[in-house]
Design a protein around this motif. Structure first.
Motif, PDB file in Angstrom:
ATOM      1  N   ALA A  30     -44.448 -20.815 -52.031  1.00 33.52           N
ATOM      2  CA  ALA A  30     -43.600 -20.521 -50.870  1.00 33.52           C
ATOM      3  C   ALA A  30     -43.634 -21.659 -49.857  1.00 33.52           C
ATOM      4  CB  ALA A  30     -44.046 -19.214 -50.225  1.00 33.52           C
ATOM      5  N   ARG A  31     -44.818 -22.235 -49.623  1.00 36.12           N
ATOM      6  CA  ARG A  31     -44.894 -23.370 -48.703  1.00 36.12           C
ATOM      7  C   ARG A  31     -44.088 -24.545 -49.230  1.00 36.12           C
ATOM      8  NH1 ARG A  31     -50.423 -21.781 -48.299  1.00 36.12           N
ATOM      9  NH2 ARG A  31     -50.984 -23.311 -49.885  1.00 36.12           N
ATOM     10  N   ARG A  32     -44.223 -24.800 -50.508  1.00 34.85           N
ATOM     11  CA  ARG A  32     -43.515 -25.929 -51.109  1.00 34.85           C
ATOM     12  C   ARG A  32     -42.011 -25.765 -51.014  1.00 34.85           C
ATOM     13  NH1 ARG A  32     -44.869 -27.095 -57.336  1.00 34.85           N
ATOM     14  NH2 ARG A  32     -43.938 -25.006 -57.551  1.00 34.85           N
ATOM     15  N   ALA A  33     -41.524 -24.535 -51.164  1.00 33.59           N
ATOM     16  CA  ALA A  33     -40.085 -24.262 -51.118  1.00 33.59           C
ATOM     17  C   ALA A  33     -39.577 -24.036 -49.698  1.00 33.59           C
ATOM     18  CB  ALA A  33     -39.777 -23.032 -51.968  1.00 33.59           C
ATOM     19  N   HIS A  34     -40.486 -24.076 -48.697  1.00 28.27           N
ATOM     20  CA  HIS A  34     -40.112 -23.770 -47.309  1.00 28.27           C
ATOM     21  C   HIS A  34     -39.463 -22.395 -47.212  1.00 28.27           C
ATOM     22  CE1 HIS A  34     -41.098 -27.908 -46.315  1.00 28.27           C
ATOM     23  NE2 HIS A  34     -40.278 -28.317 -47.263  1.00 28.27           N
ATOM     24  N   SER A  35     -40.027 -21.440 -47.918  1.00 23.62           N
ATOM     25  CA  SER A  35     -39.475 -20.081 -47.944  1.00 23.62           C
ATOM     26  C   SER A  35     -39.871 -19.318 -46.683  1.00 23.62           C
ATOM     27  CB  SER A  35     -40.005 -19.309 -49.159  1.00 23.62           C
ATOM     28  OG  SER A  35     -39.718 -19.966 -50.361  1.00 23.62           O
ATOM     29  N   HIS A  36     -38.975 -18.449 -46.214  1.00 24.06           N
ATOM     30  CA  HIS A  36     -39.364 -17.433 -45.239  1.00 24.06           C
ATOM     31  C   HIS A  36     -40.295 -16.475 -45.992  1.00 24.06           C
ATOM     32  CE1 HIS A  36     -36.473 -18.711 -42.238  1.00 24.06           C
ATOM     33  NE2 HIS A  36     -35.518 -18.683 -43.141  1.00 24.06           N
ATOM     34  N   THR A  37     -41.490 -16.267 -45.480  1.00 27.76           N
ATOM     35  CA  THR A  37     -42.515 -15.592 -46.268  1.00 27.76           C
ATOM     36  C   THR A  37     -43.116 -14.408 -45.526  1.00 27.76           C
ATOM     37  OG1 THR A  37     -43.061 -17.712 -47.270  1.00 27.76           O
ATOM     38  CG2 THR A  37     -44.639 -15.930 -47.580  1.00 27.76           C
ATOM     39  N   VAL A  38     -43.355 -13.325 -46.256  1.00 26.80           N
ATOM     40  CA  VAL A  38     -44.115 -12.197 -45.738  1.00 26.80           C
ATOM     41  C   VAL A  38     -45.249 -11.905 -46.714  1.00 26.80           C
ATOM     42  CG1 VAL A  38     -42.182 -11.144 -44.514  1.00 26.80           C
ATOM     43  CG2 VAL A  38     -42.633 -10.490 -46.874  1.00 26.80           C
ATOM     44  N   GLU A  39     -46.342 -11.388 -46.182  1.00 28.26           N
ATOM     45  CA  GLU A  39     -47.468 -10.950 -47.006  1.00 28.26           C
ATOM     46  C   GLU A  39     -47.704  -9.471 -46.749  1.00 28.26           C
ATOM     47  OE1 GLU A  39     -51.015 -13.201 -46.898  1.00 28.26           O
ATOM     48  OE2 GLU A  39     -50.027 -15.107 -47.397  1.00 28.26           O
ATOM     49  N   ILE A  40     -47.944  -8.721 -47.812  1.00 26.36           N
ATOM     50  CA  ILE A  40     -48.239  -7.301 -47.664  1.00 26.36           C
ATOM     51  C   ILE A  40     -49.463  -6.960 -48.508  1.00 26.36           C
ATOM     52  CG2 ILE A  40     -45.818  -6.723 -47.251  1.00 26.36           C
ATOM     53  CD1 ILE A  40     -45.705  -5.551 -50.074  1.00 26.36           C
ATOM     54  N   ASN A  41     -50.087  -5.859 -48.182  1.00 28.48           N
ATOM     55  CA  ASN A  41     -51.230  -5.378 -48.966  1.00 28.48           C
ATOM     56  C   ASN A  41     -50.688  -4.623 -50.171  1.00 28.48           C
ATOM     57  OD1 ASN A  41     -53.253  -6.405 -47.231  1.00 28.48           O
ATOM     58  ND2 ASN A  41     -52.902  -4.696 -45.830  1.00 28.48           N
ATOM     59  N   SER A  42     -50.586  -5.312 -51.282  1.00 30.64           N
ATOM     60  CA  SER A  42     -49.989  -4.713 -52.474  1.00 30.64           C
ATOM     61  C   SER A  42     -50.517  -5.395 -53.723  1.00 30.64           C
ATOM     62  CB  SER A  42     -48.460  -4.853 -52.419  1.00 30.64           C
ATOM     63  OG  SER A  42     -47.857  -4.319 -53.598  1.00 30.64           O
ATOM     64  N   CYS A  43     -50.422  -4.670 -54.832  1.00 30.95           N
ATOM     65  CA  CYS A  43     -50.683  -5.246 -56.139  1.00 30.95           C
ATOM     66  C   CYS A  43     -49.423  -5.969 -56.614  1.00 30.95           C
ATOM     67  CB  CYS A  43     -51.107  -4.150 -57.115  1.00 30.95           C
ATOM     68  SG  CYS A  43     -49.789  -2.958 -57.490  1.00 30.95           S
ATOM     69  N   HIS A  44     -49.345  -6.258 -57.907  1.00 28.93           N
ATOM     70  CA  HIS A  44     -48.245  -7.057 -58.427  1.00 28.93           C
ATOM     71  C   HIS A  44     -46.902  -6.340 -58.379  1.00 28.93           C
ATOM     72  CE1 HIS A  44     -46.479 -10.337 -60.653  1.00 28.93           C
ATOM     73  NE2 HIS A  44     -46.067  -9.540 -61.619  1.00 28.93           N
ATOM     74  N   VAL A  45     -46.898  -5.018 -58.463  1.00 27.41           N
ATOM     75  CA  VAL A  45     -45.622  -4.294 -58.544  1.00 27.41           C
ATOM     76  C   VAL A  45     -45.218  -3.748 -57.172  1.00 27.41           C
ATOM     77  CG1 VAL A  45     -45.754  -3.760 -60.995  1.00 27.41           C
ATOM     78  CG2 VAL A  45     -46.845  -2.221 -59.350  1.00 27.41           C
ATOM     79  N   SER A  46     -45.135  -4.626 -56.184  1.00 27.05           N
ATOM     80  CA  SER A  46     -44.761  -4.195 -54.834  1.00 27.05           C
ATOM     81  C   SER A  46     -43.357  -3.608 -54.796  1.00 27.05           C
ATOM     82  CB  SER A  46     -44.855  -5.366 -53.860  1.00 27.05           C
ATOM     83  OG  SER A  46     -44.059  -6.445 -54.285  1.00 27.05           O
ATOM     84  N   LEU A  47     -42.470  -4.019 -55.688  1.00 26.34           N
ATOM     85  CA  LEU A  47     -41.116  -3.467 -55.707  1.00 26.34           C
ATOM     86  C   LEU A  47     -41.112  -1.975 -56.044  1.00 26.34           C
ATOM     87  CD1 LEU A  47     -39.321  -4.833 -58.941  1.00 26.34           C
ATOM     88  CD2 LEU A  47     -41.773  -4.551 -58.651  1.00 26.34           C
ATOM     89  N   ILE A  48     -42.154  -1.508 -56.758  1.00 33.49           N
ATOM     90  CA  ILE A  48     -42.289  -0.076 -57.056  1.00 33.49           C
ATOM     91  C   ILE A  48     -43.117   0.618 -55.988  1.00 33.49           C
ATOM     92  CG2 ILE A  48     -43.118   1.625 -58.732  1.00 33.49           C
ATOM     93  CD1 ILE A  48     -42.734  -0.461 -60.926  1.00 33.49           C
ATOM     94  N   ALA A  49     -44.225  -0.001 -55.582  1.00 32.42           N
ATOM     95  CA  ALA A  49     -45.149   0.629 -54.647  1.00 32.42           C
ATOM     96  C   ALA A  49     -44.670   0.563 -53.203  1.00 32.42           C
ATOM     97  CB  ALA A  49     -46.526  -0.025 -54.761  1.00 32.42           C
TER      98      ALA A  49
END
Length: 330
Positions: free
Chosen positions: A242-261
């Motif tokens: 994300a840093r390399r791509a200059h992405s707008h970034t968020v971090e959440i407390n989640s496992c790999h399947v955050s799209l489900i959880a």
């Protein structure tokens, strides 16, 4: 001859009534204009295309897709073949050929590598969204990134040979059934995670061994979500990408399947990309790395647009009407 007190009172009353009517008309115009503007902007919403990753299918996006559709977005979640990076990116690129108008392209896990290649050559793709995802640069692969940023996935898969028509064969990777919950989906109830193991779709080893030939995030604005408890892709790898791509970034407390959880958090990030300046107009400015939260759509007030402009015009109209009335009543 002087006017009678009664006649003067009647004139003042007429002036008051007419001025009130003019002001009411101005207020009606001011309140009606934003409604029309809202109707116009809804037609410019991008189509959101959601690409799943390895060991999953399009249903992993169900919670996110439902929320996006409630917000009025058209959503597509095509099947990612999982047969190799070149094959998969070519297929998803052909899906993008069928979409009219602006697109926000999101990828989860290995799907991030796919969208990074598939988006190239598609100017209608205005934003890329990476959810716990791979973001390889040119010459990198999922395997080479994992070597730099090891994770528990390295010992969580088993290899199974497969055969296809015309004499083709290869090797598929499956998640070991006893590793699905602790490595892939620990933020879900264990029974739900185990069911994902039953229905998993394997990925060919070429999905991770083939190196990227292009990297769309170099020219298309991107957004990224990092799962702090991700055991499948090292969170440090996600941050580095994300840093390399200059992405707008968020971090959440989640496992790999955050799209489900955590479908609300994932939907919020996609909405940020969809409503950001340029996602519907073709402007592309490289975003800087930043922690961002849920953002409401922002409307620009330029020239005499927006409620401020309408109020100005309406106020000027009321003033003009008042002057004319005073002349007629003198």
């Amino acid at each position: 001859m002087t006017a009678s007190p009664v006649l003067g009172s009647q004139r003042r009353a007429r002036r008051s009534h007419l001025a009130a009517a003019a002001c009411a008309a101005a207020l009606c115009a001011a309140s009606a204009a934003p409604a029309a503007a809202d109707g116009d902007t809804s037609a410019t919403k991008p189509t959101v295309v959601l690409i799943h990753g390895a060991f999953a299918d399009g249903s992993s996006w169900n919670g996110v897709a439902e929320r996006l559709e409630r917000r009025g977005y058209k959503v597509m979640a095509p099947a990612n073949p999982l047969r190799g990076l070149y094959n998969d990116a070519t297929y998803i690129s052909s899906v993008l050929d069928s979409v009219k108008g602006p697109v926000v392209l999101a990828g989860h896990s290995y799907g991030g590598a796919v969208i990074s290649s598939a988006a190239v050559g598609h100017p209608q793709v205005k934003a890329l969204v990476y959810i716990d995802a791979l973001m390889p640069d040119v010459g990198e692969s999922g395997a080479s990134l994992a070597a730099r940023f090891p994770s528990a996935l390295g010992t969580a898969t088993r290899s199974v040979p497969y055969r296809e028509g015309h004499g083709q064969s290869g090797t598929d990777l499956y998640l070991k059934r006893d590793k699905v919950y602790p490595v892939f989906a620990a933020c879900l109830p264990e029974r739900q995670a185990n069911l994902l193991g039953v229905t998993q779709r394997p990925a060919a080893t070429t999905a991770f061994s083939e190196t990227a030939k292009v990297a769309a995030w170099k020219t298309i604005p991107s957004w990224a979500m990092v799962g702090r408890q991700d055991m499948t892709i090292n969170p440090e790898q996600e941050r580095f990408q994300a840093r390399r791509a200059h992405s707008h970034t968020v971090e959440i407390n989640s496992c790999h399947v955050s799209l489900i959880a955590h479908p609300d958090a994932v939907t919020d990030l996609i909405l940020q990309a969809a409503t950001a300046s340029g996602s519907g107009s073709g402007a592309a400015s490289g975003p800087s790395l930043a922690d961002t939260g849920s953002a409401a759509p922002r409307r620009e007030l330029t020239g005499l647009g927006g409620i401020a402009g309408v109020s100005l015009v309406a106020g000027a109209g009321a003033l003009l009407v008042g002057r004319r009335l005073r002349r007629r009543l003198r």
